[in-house]
Design a protein around this motif. Structure first.
Motif, PDB file in Angstrom:
ATOM      1  N   HIS A  37       0.863  -1.181   0.000  1.00 38.42           N
ATOM      2  CA  HIS A  37       0.000   0.000   0.000  1.00 38.42           C
ATOM      3  C   HIS A  37       0.895   1.225   0.000  1.00 38.42           C
ATOM      4  O   HIS A  37       1.845   1.317   0.768  1.00 38.42           O
ATOM      5  N   ASP A  38       0.604   2.159  -0.880  1.00 39.10           N
ATOM      6  CA  ASP A  38       1.381   3.383  -0.997  1.00 39.10           C
ATOM      7  C   ASP A  38       0.410   4.488  -1.388  1.00 39.10           C
ATOM      8  O   ASP A  38      -0.441   4.279  -2.263  1.00 39.10           O
ATOM      9  N   LEU A  39       0.530   5.641  -0.743  1.00 38.89           N
ATOM     10  CA  LEU A  39      -0.394   6.732  -1.049  1.00 38.89           C
ATOM     11  C   LEU A  39      -0.361   7.139  -2.515  1.00 38.89           C
ATOM     12  O   LEU A  39      -1.358   7.603  -3.056  1.00 38.89           O
ATOM     13  N   THR A  90      -4.876  -1.630   2.799  1.00 44.81           N
ATOM     14  CA  THR A  90      -3.599  -2.159   3.266  1.00 44.81           C
ATOM     15  C   THR A  90      -2.866  -2.719   2.054  1.00 44.81           C
ATOM     16  O   THR A  90      -3.393  -2.709   0.941  1.00 44.81           O
ATOM     17  N   SER A  91      -1.691  -3.244   2.280  1.00 46.28           N
ATOM     18  CA  SER A  91      -1.015  -3.976   1.213  1.00 46.28           C
ATOM     19  C   SER A  91      -1.877  -5.164   0.822  1.00 46.28           C
ATOM     20  O   SER A  91      -2.723  -5.621   1.612  1.00 46.28           O
ATOM     21  N   ASP A 113      -6.574  -8.458   1.120  1.00 46.69           N
ATOM     22  CA  ASP A 113      -5.833  -7.494   1.927  1.00 46.69           C
ATOM     23  C   ASP A 113      -5.083  -8.213   3.047  1.00 46.69           C
ATOM     24  O   ASP A 113      -5.119  -9.456   3.134  1.00 46.69           O
ATOM     25  N   GLU A 114      -4.430  -7.451   3.909  1.00 47.86           N
ATOM     26  CA  GLU A 114      -3.623  -8.042   4.976  1.00 47.86           C
ATOM     27  C   GLU A 114      -4.451  -8.823   5.996  1.00 47.86           C
ATOM     28  O   GLU A 114      -3.917  -9.669   6.697  1.00 47.86           O
ATOM     29  N   LEU A 118     -11.255 -10.658   0.916  1.00 51.62           N
ATOM     30  CA  LEU A 118     -11.247 -10.616  -0.547  1.00 51.62           C
ATOM     31  C   LEU A 118     -11.666  -9.220  -1.003  1.00 51.62           C
ATOM     32  O   LEU A 118     -12.785  -8.774  -0.723  1.00 51.62           O
ATOM     33  N   CYS A 119     -10.763  -8.528  -1.681  1.00 52.15           N
ATOM     34  CA  CYS A 119     -11.013  -7.166  -2.150  1.00 52.15           C
ATOM     35  C   CYS A 119     -11.441  -7.110  -3.607  1.00 52.15           C
ATOM     36  O   CYS A 119     -12.216  -6.242  -3.999  1.00 52.15           O
TER      37      CYS A 119
END
Length: 134
Positions: A37-39, A90-91, A113-114, A118-119
């Motif tokens: 995850h990165d802005l 999240t990552s 996600d972490e 399930l995303c």
């Protein structure tokens, strides 16, 4: 049997490195890769942008198709369907598995996600093309 190393994927598809894809497993049965995850990859509300999730899934599906195709063949996505199920704040880890092997291989990719939620679920049709000799 086709084998690939992460550095080979990055050389063939530099976008995978640019996006930040980190491979965890690469076999014909399962390709697994993470995305931190990165802005810079986020959207409103801090969730990872759908394009980042789709990019991760596309890279994993292509590698999975290549590992199941003929030696020397290059993967090309023919069709992609993405279902976004929840924000990824999240990552994430994507897991690609073949559903159908053949000239047009069907790959299903789950992005979790972490917390293990399930995303996104992505289904792709990927063809493999063996370049013709000059």
């Amino acid at each position: 049997m086709v084998t690939l190393e992460a550095e080979e994927v990055y050389a063939l598809a530099p976008y995978a490195r640019t996006l930040g894809v980190e491979f965890e497993e690469m076999t014909a049965a399962c390709v697994q890769a993470g995305l931190a995850h990165d802005l810079s990859l986020s959207t409103v509300g801090g969730g990872l942008h759908g394009g980042a999730l789709m990019g991760l899934a596309d890279v994993c599906a292509a590698v999975c198709a290549a590992l199941n195709g003929p030696v020397g063949a290059a993967p090309a996505t023919v069709e992609s369907s993405t279902h976004f199920l929840r924000p990824a704040r999240t990552s994430v880890v994507a897991t690609a598995r073949p559903l159908r092997l053949g000239r047009n291989t069907v790959i299903e990719v789950d992005v979790h996600d972490e917390k293990g939620e399930l995303c996104a679920r992505v289904t792709q049709v990927v063809t493999t093309v063996v370049p013709k000799a000059p």
